[in-house]
Motif scaffolding. Structure first.
Motif, PDB file in Angstrom:
ATOM      1  N   LEU A  86       0.834  -1.212   0.000  1.00  0.00           N
ATOM      2  CA  LEU A  86       0.000   0.000   0.000  1.00  0.00           C
ATOM      3  C   LEU A  86       0.867   1.261   0.000  1.00  0.00           C
ATOM      4  CD1 LEU A  86      -2.908  -0.898   2.479  1.00  0.00           C
ATOM      5  CD2 LEU A  86      -3.096  -0.478   0.011  1.00  0.00           C
ATOM      6  N   CYS A  87       1.957   1.231   0.759  1.00  0.00           N
ATOM      7  CA  CYS A  87       2.864   2.383   0.786  1.00  0.00           C
ATOM      8  C   CYS A  87       3.488   2.609  -0.592  1.00  0.00           C
ATOM      9  CB  CYS A  87       3.965   2.161   1.825  1.00  0.00           C
ATOM     10  SG  CYS A  87       3.407   2.287   3.529  1.00  0.00           S
ATOM     11  N   ASP A  88       3.907   1.523  -1.238  1.00  0.00           N
ATOM     12  CA  ASP A  88       4.476   1.648  -2.570  1.00  0.00           C
ATOM     13  C   ASP A  88       3.438   2.188  -3.559  1.00  0.00           C
ATOM     14  OD1 ASP A  88       6.962   0.815  -1.830  1.00  0.00           O
ATOM     15  OD2 ASP A  88       7.107  -0.755  -3.360  1.00  0.00           O
ATOM     16  N   THR A  89       2.202   1.710  -3.439  1.00  0.00           N
ATOM     17  CA  THR A  89       1.130   2.184  -4.317  1.00  0.00           C
ATOM     18  C   THR A  89       0.922   3.685  -4.159  1.00  0.00           C
ATOM     19  OG1 THR A  89      -0.014   0.048  -4.255  1.00  0.00           O
ATOM     20  CG2 THR A  89      -1.339   1.978  -4.846  1.00  0.00           C
ATOM     21  N   PHE A  90       0.894   4.147  -2.913  1.00  0.00           N
ATOM     22  CA  PHE A  90       0.739   5.581  -2.634  1.00  0.00           C
ATOM     23  C   PHE A  90       1.874   6.388  -3.241  1.00  0.00           C
ATOM     24  CE2 PHE A  90       2.100   9.039   0.233  1.00  0.00           C
ATOM     25  CZ  PHE A  90       1.032   9.911   0.052  1.00  0.00           C
ATOM     26  N   LEU A  91       3.105   5.934  -3.042  1.00  0.00           N
ATOM     27  CA  LEU A  91       4.267   6.659  -3.552  1.00  0.00           C
ATOM     28  C   LEU A  91       4.309   6.661  -5.083  1.00  0.00           C
ATOM     29  CD1 LEU A  91       7.039   5.445  -1.060  1.00  0.00           C
ATOM     30  CD2 LEU A  91       5.961   7.700  -1.152  1.00  0.00           C
ATOM     31  N   ILE A  92       3.919   5.549  -5.697  1.00  0.00           N
ATOM     32  CA  ILE A  92       3.911   5.471  -7.162  1.00  0.00           C
ATOM     33  C   ILE A  92       2.872   6.418  -7.751  1.00  0.00           C
ATOM     34  CG2 ILE A  92       3.342   3.975  -9.126  1.00  0.00           C
ATOM     35  CD1 ILE A  92       4.615   1.656  -7.456  1.00  0.00           C
ATOM     36  N   ILE A  93       1.666   6.434  -7.167  1.00  0.00           N
ATOM     37  CA  ILE A  93       0.614   7.345  -7.650  1.00  0.00           C
ATOM     38  C   ILE A  93       1.062   8.786  -7.504  1.00  0.00           C
ATOM     39  CG2 ILE A  93      -1.714   8.217  -7.174  1.00  0.00           C
ATOM     40  CD1 ILE A  93      -2.502   5.354  -6.446  1.00  0.00           C
ATOM     41  N   LEU A  94       1.655   9.109  -6.360  1.00  0.00           N
ATOM     42  CA  LEU A  94       2.124  10.470  -6.115  1.00  0.00           C
ATOM     43  C   LEU A  94       3.215  10.855  -7.108  1.00  0.00           C
ATOM     44  CD1 LEU A  94       1.922  12.907  -4.143  1.00  0.00           C
ATOM     45  CD2 LEU A  94       3.792  11.882  -2.866  1.00  0.00           C
ATOM     46  N   ALA A  95       4.131   9.939  -7.352  1.00  0.00           N
ATOM     47  CA  ALA A  95       5.254  10.229  -8.250  1.00  0.00           C
ATOM     48  C   ALA A  95       4.808  10.357  -9.702  1.00  0.00           C
ATOM     49  CB  ALA A  95       6.309   9.131  -8.124  1.00  0.00           C
ATOM     50  N   VAL A  96       3.993   9.402 -10.160  1.00  0.00           N
ATOM     51  CA  VAL A  96       3.610   9.373 -11.574  1.00  0.00           C
ATOM     52  C   VAL A  96       2.670  10.512 -11.937  1.00  0.00           C
ATOM     53  CG1 VAL A  96       2.388   8.055 -13.345  1.00  0.00           C
ATOM     54  CG2 VAL A  96       3.987   6.898 -11.805  1.00  0.00           C
ATOM     55  N   PHE A  97       1.632  10.718 -11.120  1.00  0.00           N
ATOM     56  CA  PHE A  97       0.606  11.694 -11.493  1.00  0.00           C
ATOM     57  C   PHE A  97       0.836  13.069 -10.872  1.00  0.00           C
ATOM     58  CE2 PHE A  97      -1.374   7.478 -11.751  1.00  0.00           C
ATOM     59  CZ  PHE A  97      -1.685   7.474 -13.096  1.00  0.00           C
ATOM     60  N   GLY A  98       1.413  13.115  -9.680  1.00  0.00           N
ATOM     61  CA  GLY A  98       1.670  14.409  -9.055  1.00  0.00           C
ATOM     62  C   GLY A  98       2.855  15.118  -9.670  1.00  0.00           C
ATOM     63  N   LEU A  99       3.977  14.418  -9.771  1.00  0.00           N
ATOM     64  CA  LEU A  99       5.187  15.014 -10.322  1.00  0.00           C
ATOM     65  C   LEU A  99       5.018  15.381 -11.784  1.00  0.00           C
ATOM     66  CD1 LEU A  99       8.206  15.682  -9.719  1.00  0.00           C
ATOM     67  CD2 LEU A  99       8.744  13.402 -10.576  1.00  0.00           C
TER      68      LEU A  99
END
Length: 200
Positions: A47-60
């Protein structure tokens, strides 16, 4: 499909090295009395990895795509970072497995959160590598890339938990972990070459 395959290869290359996050999930599979009691650690890490991936891919990417020069700098920086990370992982020849006592659910979740979200290497992997790699994709391709990365993360964490539970009575040679790190380094270097070709 290119974005999906790229996401699988990149995520696999980043997640295979046995850092603190992987070691913790693996150790819970080894030390818990049965496999089901090790599930909280695997779910929390995924779940932590999922959160970080979503933040990185779509936020950044939402910020960077507005400025082509920032995107170019980040892609070049990502290539050099991948080359450096591959070198470090290739030269890693030892693994120390800790956490010999079984932890209750609350402590499993707490420690999994700590090694996932407070680990600078995990943050650099997702934001610095996955986030910048996603910049070459748009729309549905970007979604496929993110889904592939997240899918690899979930499969990996549950996989190493199962392996730990299955091998708890066997002596695991350190050479196995060294070989995994070598393979991971090759994946990471391959991704760096792929990004370089996309720039050219």
């Amino acid at each position: 499909m290119e974005a999906f395959i790229h996401g699988i290869i990149l995520a696999f290359g980043l997640i295979v090295p046995l850092g603190v996050q992987n070691i913790f999930v693996f150790s819970q599979g080894v030390t818990q009395p049965n496999i089901f009691k090790a599930i909280p650690a695997a779910i929390t890490a995924a779940l932590c990895d999922t959160f970080l991936i979503i933040l990185a891919v779509f936020g950044l990417s939402l910020i960077v795509l507005q400025f082509e020069w920032i995107r170019l700098i980040l892609l070049i920086g990502g290539i050099f970072f991948l080359l450096y990370m591959g070198k470090v992982i290739w030269g890693s020849n030892s693994v120390e497995i800790k956490g010999k006592s079984a932890l209750p659910i609350k402590q499993q979740v707490f420690f999994a959160l700590s090694v996932s979200l407070l680990n600078p290497h995990a943050l650099l992997d997702t934001v610095g590598v996955i986030g910048t790699s996603a910049l070459k994709y748009k729309g549905s391709d970007q979604i496929l890339f993110a889904v592939a990365c997240m899918g690899v993360s979930w499969i990996w964490f549950f996989g190493i938990m199962v392996v730990g539970a299955g091998l708890k009575r066997l002596h695991i040679s350190e050479n196995v972990f060294v070989i995994l790190n070598k393979i991971s380094a090759l994946f990471i270097w391959g991704t760096a070459v792929y990004l370089l070709i996309s720039l050219l």
